[in-house]
Design an enzyme around this catalytic site. Structure first.
Site, mmCIF file in Angstrom:
data_model
loop_
_atom_site.group_PDB
_atom_site.id
_atom_site.type_symbol
_atom_site.label_atom_id
_atom_site.label_comp_id
_atom_site.label_asym_id
_atom_site.label_seq_id
_atom_site.Cartn_x
_atom_site.Cartn_y
_atom_site.Cartn_z
ATOM 1 N N TYR A 105 0.850 -1.194 0.000
ATOM 2 C CA TYR A 105 0.000 0.000 0.000
ATOM 3 C C TYR A 105 0.886 1.244 0.000
ATOM 4 C CZ TYR A 105 -3.478 -3.446 1.508
ATOM 5 O OH TYR A 105 -4.290 -4.548 1.609
ATOM 6 N N HIS A 171 0.264 -12.039 0.866
ATOM 7 C CA HIS A 171 -0.715 -11.186 0.184
ATOM 8 C C HIS A 171 -1.430 -11.917 -0.945
ATOM 9 C CE1 HIS A 171 -1.345 -6.580 -0.293
ATOM 10 N NE2 HIS A 171 -2.455 -7.243 -0.493
ATOM 11 N N SER A 250 -12.773 -5.346 1.793
ATOM 12 C CA SER A 250 -13.801 -4.710 0.957
ATOM 13 C C SER A 250 -15.207 -5.193 1.333
ATOM 14 C CB SER A 250 -13.539 -4.968 -0.528
ATOM 15 O OG SER A 250 -12.360 -4.337 -0.943
ATOM 16 N N PRO A 251 -15.554 -5.199 2.623
ATOM 17 C CA PRO A 251 -16.880 -5.677 3.026
ATOM 18 C C PRO A 251 -18.008 -4.783 2.526
ATOM 19 C CG PRO A 251 -15.790 -4.615 4.870
ATOM 20 C CD PRO A 251 -14.766 -4.733 3.784
ATOM 21 N N LEU A 252 -17.666 -3.564 2.103
ATOM 22 C CA LEU A 252 -18.653 -2.664 1.500
ATOM 23 C C LEU A 252 -18.365 -2.487 0.018
ATOM 24 C CD1 LEU A 252 -18.949 -0.029 4.362
ATOM 25 C CD2 LEU A 252 -20.512 -1.908 3.818
ATOM 26 N N ARG A 254 -15.702 -1.748 -1.839
ATOM 27 C CA ARG A 254 -14.983 -0.536 -2.244
ATOM 28 C C ARG A 254 -15.891 0.692 -2.291
ATOM 29 N NH1 ARG A 254 -13.496 -4.873 -5.072
ATOM 30 N NH2 ARG A 254 -11.328 -5.534 -4.914
ATOM 31 N N GLY A 255 -16.830 0.722 -1.372
ATOM 32 C CA GLY A 255 -17.704 1.888 -1.251
ATOM 33 C C GLY A 255 -19.026 1.779 -1.964
ATOM 34 N N PHE A 256 -19.187 0.781 -2.845
ATOM 35 C CA PHE A 256 -20.469 0.687 -3.567
ATOM 36 C C PHE A 256 -21.613 0.396 -2.610
ATOM 37 C CE2 PHE A 256 -23.849 -1.616 -5.689
ATOM 38 C CZ PHE A 256 -24.146 -0.756 -6.749
#
Length: 376
Positions: A105, A171, A250-252, A254-256
């Site tokens: 990152y 990773h 990414s449980p959401l 990536r924001g969607f």
């Protein structure tokens, strides 16, 4: 597309979100934020704890961790460093004990941010980081050779300002290096005290079994959300069988899964992988919007936002699941953590699952082989 549910939350939390994303805050604004965080601790007096792994590999953490990647990488903008340090401090005050970062990152910049932010509370938190790419750069390919793992760990320890890593993840699986060699190297690092626990990311069932035999895994981290449910079929059942914790990134999505992204959202391709992912193309966003409608309808009658329904759903799936939603806004952090307060009634969960089963998701997670080359 109706974003009203989330926008109402923004209005009531305006002063907090301004403190998280604005310019250099005044002393008065900082005092207000700290005061509100202390008040929030009263709202979550016993923030739920969960256990990742089992036996000697067990690790107790908060029910939600904090994914720190987006604070400095892959989210179109790079937030002001001091504001993100304040965000991490706020997460600690709110009861979060698991913080997730990686060499890749930045590379390196996110580890340095996390290390600086958590240095003073190091013994009270758990830090997870990752190895597995050439020079920490996903676009250059994979590298999990033992000498590389050791080199990355030494660099990560410096970046994180610590003498041990709580969870060290591979990773991505490197097919050129036997997983027994990877697990064996981490086992040595654990014996040396530089690493406490072993984890893998986006691994399949066969390689998980092989790695676990060499060194018990504490956690398997993979993408899992209401838009990405493949782990339910085999990986999560295997984790339950072997006593391995599961950490959804990414449980959401990536924001969607917030109702905040729509078909007009623009991404800066130089620092946002969503610009190249099929699921975030205009046609896919429109086609997938019924998912938001289902979550909003369910949440409206229970005082929950779209994001909170999605996160509560993940917690309800298994007691060893610990999602790591990321954010750069204090209001969203508090919103996410508040999802832990909601407990599904059996009939409510059945109702939601039935409605969700009728939504067909359009668009692949990644393009081609990029699942091996990119992250969250």
């Amino acid at each position: 597309m109706d974003n009203q549910n989330r926008r109402n939350f923004f209005k009531t939390s305006a002063i907090l979100s301004m403190g998280a994303v604005g310019g250099i805050a005044s002393v008065a604004a900082d005092t207000k934020i700290n005061s509100d965080v202390r008040d929030s601790k009263k709202a979550i007096p016993n923030f739920e704890k969960r256990v990742l792994g089992s036996g000697v590999a067990a690790l107790e953490v908060s029910a939600f961790g904090l994914g720190c990647m987006g604070m400095s990488y892959h989210r179109s903008f790079v937030a002001e460093k001091q504001k993100m340090i304040e965000m991490i401090h706020a997460a600690v005050d709110l009861g979060v004990t698991l913080f997730d970062t990686a060499e890749a990152y930045g590379p390196l910049t996110n580890e340095r941010l996390v290390g600086e932010a958590l240095q003073q509370v190091r013994k009270d938190v758990k830090i997870a980081t990752k190895f597995g790419f050439i020079d920490g750069q996903p676009n250059r390919g994979l590298d999990s050779r033992p000498k590389t793992i050791r080199k990355v760990v030494e660099q990560s320890l410096k970046n994180l300002r610590t003498d041990y890593i709580d969870i060290l993840y591979q990773h991505r699986v490197d097919k050129n290096v036997p997983i027994e060699d990877v697990a064996g190297t981490v086992k040595e690092l654990i014996a040396e005290g530089k690493v406490k626990h072993f984890g893998m990311s986006e691994a399949g069932v066969d390689v998980i079994r092989k790695a676990h035999r060499e060194q018990p895994l504490t956690a398997l981290q993979s993408e899992f959300s209401l838009m990405t449910r493949e782990p339910e079929h085999n990986v999560i059942p295997l984790c339950e069988e072997l006593g391995i914790g599961f950490v959804p990134y990414s449980p959401l999505s990536r924001g969607f899964i917030t109702g905040y992204i729509n078909e007009r959202t623009k991404y800066i391709a130089s620092n946002d992988n969503r610009a190249s992912l099929p699921r975030y193309e205009r046609e896919a966003v429109i086609a997938n919007w019924p998912l938001i409608d289902v979550l909003k309808s369910f949440g409206d009658y229970r005082g929950l936002t779209v994001a909170q329904v999605a996160l509560a759903w993940l917690l309800a799936k298994k007691p060893f699941i610990v999602p790591i939603p990321g954010t750069t806004k204090l209001a969203h952090l508090k919103e996410n953590l508040d999802a832990s307060k909601f407990t599904f009634a059996t009939e409510d969960l059945k109702e939601l699952d039935l409605a969700l089963s009728k939504v067909k998701i359009m668009g692949d997670r990644y393009t081609g082989t990029s699942a091996q080359q990119t992250d969250k």
